[in-house]
Write a protein that holds these residues in place. Structure first.
Motif, short mmCIF file in Angstrom:
data_model
loop_
_atom_site.label_atom_id
_atom_site.label_comp_id
_atom_site.label_asym_id
_atom_site.label_seq_id
_atom_site.Cartn_x
_atom_site.Cartn_y
_atom_site.Cartn_z
N ALA A 1 -23.49 51.55 -37.75
CA ALA A 1 -24.25 52.55 -38.49
C ALA A 1 -25.67 52.06 -38.73
N PRO A 2 -26.60 52.98 -38.94
CA PRO A 2 -27.96 52.57 -39.32
C PRO A 2 -28.03 52.23 -40.80
N VAL A 3 -29.09 51.53 -41.15
CA VAL A 3 -29.38 51.23 -42.54
C VAL A 3 -30.29 52.35 -43.07
N HIS A 4 -29.92 52.90 -44.20
CA HIS A 4 -30.73 53.91 -44.89
C HIS A 4 -30.92 53.44 -46.32
N ALA A 5 -32.13 53.36 -46.79
CA ALA A 5 -32.43 52.99 -48.17
C ALA A 5 -31.75 51.68 -48.56
N PHE A 6 -31.86 50.69 -47.69
CA PHE A 6 -31.35 49.33 -47.92
C PHE A 6 -29.83 49.20 -47.96
N THR A 7 -29.11 50.22 -47.52
CA THR A 7 -27.65 50.13 -47.45
C THR A 7 -27.15 50.92 -46.25
N VAL A 8 -25.87 50.91 -46.04
CA VAL A 8 -25.30 51.62 -44.90
C VAL A 8 -25.48 53.12 -45.08
N ALA A 9 -25.74 53.82 -43.99
CA ALA A 9 -25.98 55.26 -44.03
C ALA A 9 -24.82 56.01 -44.70
N ARG A 10 -25.15 57.01 -45.49
CA ARG A 10 -24.17 57.77 -46.26
C ARG A 10 -23.01 58.30 -45.42
N PRO A 11 -23.24 58.88 -44.22
CA PRO A 11 -22.09 59.37 -43.45
C PRO A 11 -21.05 58.28 -43.14
N MET A 12 -21.51 57.05 -42.89
CA MET A 12 -20.54 55.98 -42.66
C MET A 12 -19.80 55.65 -43.95
#
Length: 142
Positions: A62-73
């Motif tokens: 998964a990609p990193v979004h806002a310093f954490t794992v992306a919400r969909p993951m």
């Protein structure tokens, strides 16, 4: 050994690593499937949530979004049934956030009973991203 590569990708970077891993596994004579998670545009609801039953080894990317794992993951992992298979994880990021995202994924998977054997990240915006990709692919091989 059958491997399921569970991936959430928006720009194609995370999916590209999943495809490269599948290719390497195939070259090694191993069966692998890419299982894509899809979400609505606001990333609040899952539109596709793949089944992971029947796999001997799972890889989550998964990609990193806002310093954490992306919400969909995160949504997918929260819904995941208990699993006792070996797991590898990876994240992609433009700059920073890898450590927190990997820690979050590892914690969520361990709560489900998974044995996380490896985890790493790729900085897709950096020149060394190609080199990091090679390292991640080597580590994710079962």
């Amino acid at each position: 050994m059958k491997t399921g590569i569970v991936v959430y990708s928006e720009t194609g970077n995370t999916l590209g690593i999943a495809e490269a891993l599948k290719e390497r596994l195939s070259e090694a004579g191993k069966d692998a499937d890419i299982l894509q998670i899809r979400a609505d545009k606001r990333r609040r609801k899952l539109e596709a949530s793949p089944e992971v039953e029947g796999y001997d080894y799972l890889v989550f990317g998964a990609p990193v979004h806002a310093f954490t794992v992306a919400r969909p993951m995160k949504l997918f992992l929260k819904r995941l049934s208990s699993t006792d298979v070996r797991v590898g994880i990876y994240v992609t990021q433009a700059a920073i956030g890898k450590t927190i995202a990997l820690r979050r994924m590892r914690k969520m998977l361990k709560k489900k009973g998974a044995s996380v054997i490896t985890g790493d990240g790729v900085s897709v915006a950096l020149k060394k991203g190609r080199e990091q990709t090679e390292t991640v692919l080597e580590r994710l091989m079962p």
